[in-house]
Write a protein that holds these residues in place. Structure first.
Motif, PDB file in Angstrom:
ATOM      1  N   PRO A 104       0.814  -1.219   0.000  1.00 32.37           N
ATOM      2  CA  PRO A 104       0.000   0.000   0.000  1.00 32.37           C
ATOM      3  C   PRO A 104       0.845   1.265   0.000  1.00 32.37           C
ATOM      4  O   PRO A 104       0.412   2.309  -0.458  1.00 32.37           O
ATOM      5  CB  PRO A 104      -0.822  -0.094   1.284  1.00 32.37           C
ATOM      6  N   MET A 105       2.071   1.173   0.473  1.00 32.85           N
ATOM      7  CA  MET A 105       2.962   2.330   0.465  1.00 32.85           C
ATOM      8  C   MET A 105       3.483   2.620  -0.942  1.00 32.85           C
ATOM      9  O   MET A 105       4.004   3.687  -1.208  1.00 32.85           O
ATOM     10  CB  MET A 105       4.141   2.109   1.409  1.00 32.85           C
ATOM     11  N   ALA A 106       3.346   1.644  -1.852  1.00 27.63           N
ATOM     12  CA  ALA A 106       3.826   1.812  -3.224  1.00 27.63           C
ATOM     13  C   ALA A 106       2.738   2.475  -4.057  1.00 27.63           C
ATOM     14  O   ALA A 106       2.138   1.875  -4.923  1.00 27.63           O
ATOM     15  CB  ALA A 106       4.215   0.460  -3.806  1.00 27.63           C
ATOM     16  N   ASP A 107       2.490   3.720  -3.762  1.00 22.61           N
ATOM     17  CA  ASP A 107       1.495   4.507  -4.485  1.00 22.61           C
ATOM     18  C   ASP A 107       1.960   4.688  -5.932  1.00 22.61           C
ATOM     19  O   ASP A 107       3.007   5.279  -6.176  1.00 22.61           O
ATOM     20  CB  ASP A 107       1.331   5.858  -3.802  1.00 22.61           C
ATOM     21  N   PRO A 108       1.205   4.174  -6.928  1.00 20.98           N
ATOM     22  CA  PRO A 108       1.646   4.261  -8.309  1.00 20.98           C
ATOM     23  C   PRO A 108       1.717   5.690  -8.840  1.00 20.98           C
ATOM     24  O   PRO A 108       2.253   5.911  -9.911  1.00 20.98           O
ATOM     25  CB  PRO A 108       0.619   3.431  -9.074  1.00 20.98           C
ATOM     26  N   THR A 109       1.202   6.662  -8.109  1.00 24.02           N
ATOM     27  CA  THR A 109       1.318   8.054  -8.554  1.00 24.02           C
ATOM     28  C   THR A 109       2.494   8.762  -7.887  1.00 24.02           C
ATOM     29  O   THR A 109       2.774   9.905  -8.201  1.00 24.02           O
ATOM     30  CB  THR A 109       0.020   8.828  -8.261  1.00 24.02           C
ATOM     31  N   ASN A 110       3.175   8.064  -6.968  1.00 24.84           N
ATOM     32  CA  ASN A 110       4.325   8.625  -6.273  1.00 24.84           C
ATOM     33  C   ASN A 110       5.534   8.569  -7.207  1.00 24.84           C
ATOM     34  O   ASN A 110       5.975   7.500  -7.609  1.00 24.84           O
ATOM     35  CB  ASN A 110       4.581   7.818  -5.004  1.00 24.84           C
ATOM     36  N   LEU A 111       6.088   9.729  -7.563  1.00 24.87           N
ATOM     37  CA  LEU A 111       7.202   9.784  -8.506  1.00 24.87           C
ATOM     38  C   LEU A 111       8.434   9.044  -7.996  1.00 24.87           C
ATOM     39  O   LEU A 111       9.166   8.445  -8.784  1.00 24.87           O
ATOM     40  CB  LEU A 111       7.550  11.231  -8.839  1.00 24.87           C
ATOM     41  N   THR A 112       8.669   9.034  -6.714  1.00 23.13           N
ATOM     42  CA  THR A 112       9.816   8.324  -6.166  1.00 23.13           C
ATOM     43  C   THR A 112       9.683   6.829  -6.415  1.00 23.13           C
ATOM     44  O   THR A 112      10.645   6.173  -6.817  1.00 23.13           O
ATOM     45  CB  THR A 112       9.954   8.602  -4.650  1.00 23.13           C
ATOM     46  N   VAL A 113       8.483   6.299  -6.200  1.00 24.44           N
ATOM     47  CA  VAL A 113       8.237   4.875  -6.442  1.00 24.44           C
ATOM     48  C   VAL A 113       8.425   4.569  -7.920  1.00 24.44           C
ATOM     49  O   VAL A 113       9.085   3.594  -8.295  1.00 24.44           O
ATOM     50  CB  VAL A 113       6.829   4.462  -5.961  1.00 24.44           C
ATOM     51  N   LEU A 114       7.865   5.396  -8.793  1.00 24.26           N
ATOM     52  CA  LEU A 114       7.975   5.172 -10.233  1.00 24.26           C
ATOM     53  C   LEU A 114       9.431   5.230 -10.689  1.00 24.26           C
ATOM     54  O   LEU A 114       9.862   4.406 -11.509  1.00 24.26           O
ATOM     55  CB  LEU A 114       7.120   6.187 -10.999  1.00 24.26           C
ATOM     56  N   GLU A 115      10.203   6.178 -10.173  1.00 23.23           N
ATOM     57  CA  GLU A 115      11.616   6.275 -10.529  1.00 23.23           C
ATOM     58  C   GLU A 115      12.395   5.061 -10.044  1.00 23.23           C
ATOM     59  O   GLU A 115      13.269   4.552 -10.741  1.00 23.23           O
ATOM     60  CB  GLU A 115      12.217   7.558  -9.965  1.00 23.23           C
ATOM     61  N   THR A 116      12.074   4.564  -8.859  1.00 22.19           N
ATOM     62  CA  THR A 116      12.738   3.378  -8.325  1.00 22.19           C
ATOM     63  C   THR A 116      12.457   2.172  -9.207  1.00 22.19           C
ATOM     64  O   THR A 116      13.365   1.399  -9.523  1.00 22.19           O
ATOM     65  CB  THR A 116      12.264   3.108  -6.882  1.00 22.19           C
ATOM     66  N   ILE A 117      11.204   2.013  -9.623  1.00 25.78           N
ATOM     67  CA  ILE A 117      10.839   0.892 -10.492  1.00 25.78           C
ATOM     68  C   ILE A 117      11.543   1.017 -11.840  1.00 25.78           C
ATOM     69  O   ILE A 117      12.119   0.059 -12.350  1.00 25.78           O
ATOM     70  CB  ILE A 117       9.315   0.817 -10.675  1.00 25.78           C
ATOM     71  N   LEU A 118      11.532   2.211 -12.420  1.00 24.04           N
ATOM     72  CA  LEU A 118      12.196   2.437 -13.697  1.00 24.04           C
ATOM     73  C   LEU A 118      13.683   2.130 -13.602  1.00 24.04           C
ATOM     74  O   LEU A 118      14.241   1.445 -14.468  1.00 24.04           O
ATOM     75  CB  LEU A 118      11.971   3.883 -14.166  1.00 24.04           C
ATOM     76  N   ASN A 119      14.332   2.602 -12.563  1.00 27.70           N
ATOM     77  CA  ASN A 119      15.764   2.330 -12.382  1.00 27.70           C
ATOM     78  C   ASN A 119      16.037   0.841 -12.245  1.00 27.70           C
ATOM     79  O   ASN A 119      17.001   0.332 -12.812  1.00 27.70           O
ATOM     80  CB  ASN A 119      16.309   3.091 -11.170  1.00 27.70           C
ATOM     81  N   ALA A 120      15.201   0.129 -11.499  1.00 29.63           N
ATOM     82  CA  ALA A 120      15.373  -1.315 -11.338  1.00 29.63           C
ATOM     83  C   ALA A 120      15.212  -2.030 -12.672  1.00 29.63           C
ATOM     84  O   ALA A 120      15.981  -2.939 -12.995  1.00 29.63           O
ATOM     85  CB  ALA A 120      14.379  -1.857 -10.319  1.00 29.63           C
ATOM     86  N   LEU A 121      14.216  -1.636 -13.452  1.00 33.60           N
ATOM     87  CA  LEU A 121      14.011  -2.254 -14.761  1.00 33.60           C
ATOM     88  C   LEU A 121      15.168  -1.964 -15.691  1.00 33.60           C
ATOM     89  O   LEU A 121      15.637  -2.851 -16.416  1.00 33.60           O
ATOM     90  CB  LEU A 121      12.696  -1.754 -15.390  1.00 33.60           C
ATOM     91  N   GLU A 122      15.666  -0.752 -15.683  1.00 36.61           N
ATOM     92  CA  GLU A 122      16.794  -0.403 -16.556  1.00 36.61           C
ATOM     93  C   GLU A 122      18.050  -1.196 -16.183  1.00 36.61           C
ATOM     94  O   GLU A 122      18.815  -1.581 -17.057  1.00 36.61           O
ATOM     95  CB  GLU A 122      17.074   1.099 -16.492  1.00 36.61           C
ATOM     96  N   ARG A 123      18.265  -1.446 -14.904  1.00 41.72           N
ATOM     97  CA  ARG A 123      19.432  -2.222 -14.477  1.00 41.72           C
ATOM     98  C   ARG A 123      19.333  -3.671 -14.930  1.00 41.72           C
ATOM     99  O   ARG A 123      20.338  -4.311 -15.202  1.00 41.72           O
ATOM    100  CB  ARG A 123      19.565  -2.193 -12.959  1.00 41.72           C
ATOM    101  N   ARG A 124      18.121  -4.207 -15.001  1.00 41.46           N
ATOM    102  CA  ARG A 124      17.942  -5.627 -15.335  1.00 41.46           C
ATOM    103  C   ARG A 124      17.871  -5.882 -16.836  1.00 41.46           C
ATOM    104  O   ARG A 124      18.056  -6.997 -17.275  1.00 41.46           O
ATOM    105  CB  ARG A 124      16.689  -6.170 -14.678  1.00 41.46           C
ATOM    106  N   ILE A 125      17.537  -4.885 -17.605  1.00 42.04           N
ATOM    107  CA  ILE A 125      17.345  -5.110 -19.049  1.00 42.04           C
ATOM    108  C   ILE A 125      18.557  -4.630 -19.804  1.00 42.04           C
ATOM    109  O   ILE A 125      19.225  -3.738 -19.559  1.00 42.04           O
ATOM    110  CB  ILE A 125      16.074  -4.402 -19.549  1.00 42.04           C
TER     111      ILE A 125
END
Length: 125
Positions: A104-125
């Motif tokens: 519930p803390m992972a609010d999909p509109t929270n820019l910090t959460v979105l940036e963290t997810i994007l960074n994780a995806l970029e590191r893995r791909i």
């Protein structure tokens, strides 16, 4: 390491992408049987479904060996999210994967959460 096995290379072209339609992978289905969000967590249960798994199901299951998100599996498989949700819901139905609602803390509109997810995806791909 690519999630595509050498046997699958003829179905994928680096420049063009997948050479088969994504909805062929889901057997034409457009709705998963299990409700999940892009940020839902998925993990393999250790239970192997009976019978032979299709290539995409096996690849998705392999990606779920450790906790990951639906979005990450979709990105790694290079499939639309809805197709990935259908594959994962099949695995849930077969007892091979468990899902958990996003934190519930992972609010999909929270820019910090979105940036963290994007960074994780970029590191893995």
């Amino acid at each position: 390491m690519s999630v595509l096995d050498s046997d699958d290379e003829h179905w994928f072209d680096e420049a063009a992408g997948r050479l088969i339609r994504p909805y062929t992978v889901s057997g034409g289905r457009t709705e998963p049987t299990t409700r999940m969000e892009l940020l839902s967590m998925v993990i393999a249960t250790g239970h192997r479904p009976q019978g032979l798994l299709g290539t995409e199901h096996a690849q998705a299951l392999g990606l779920c060996r450790s906790v990951t998100t639906v979005a990450e599996v979709a990105a790694r498989l290079r499939l639309p999210a809805v197709v990935t949700k259908i594959l994962l819901s099949d695995l849930v139905d077969w007892g091979a994967v468990d899902t958990r609602a996003p934190d519930p803390m992972a609010d999909p509109t929270n820019l910090t959460v979105l940036e963290t997810i994007l960074n994780a995806l970029e590191r893995r791909i």
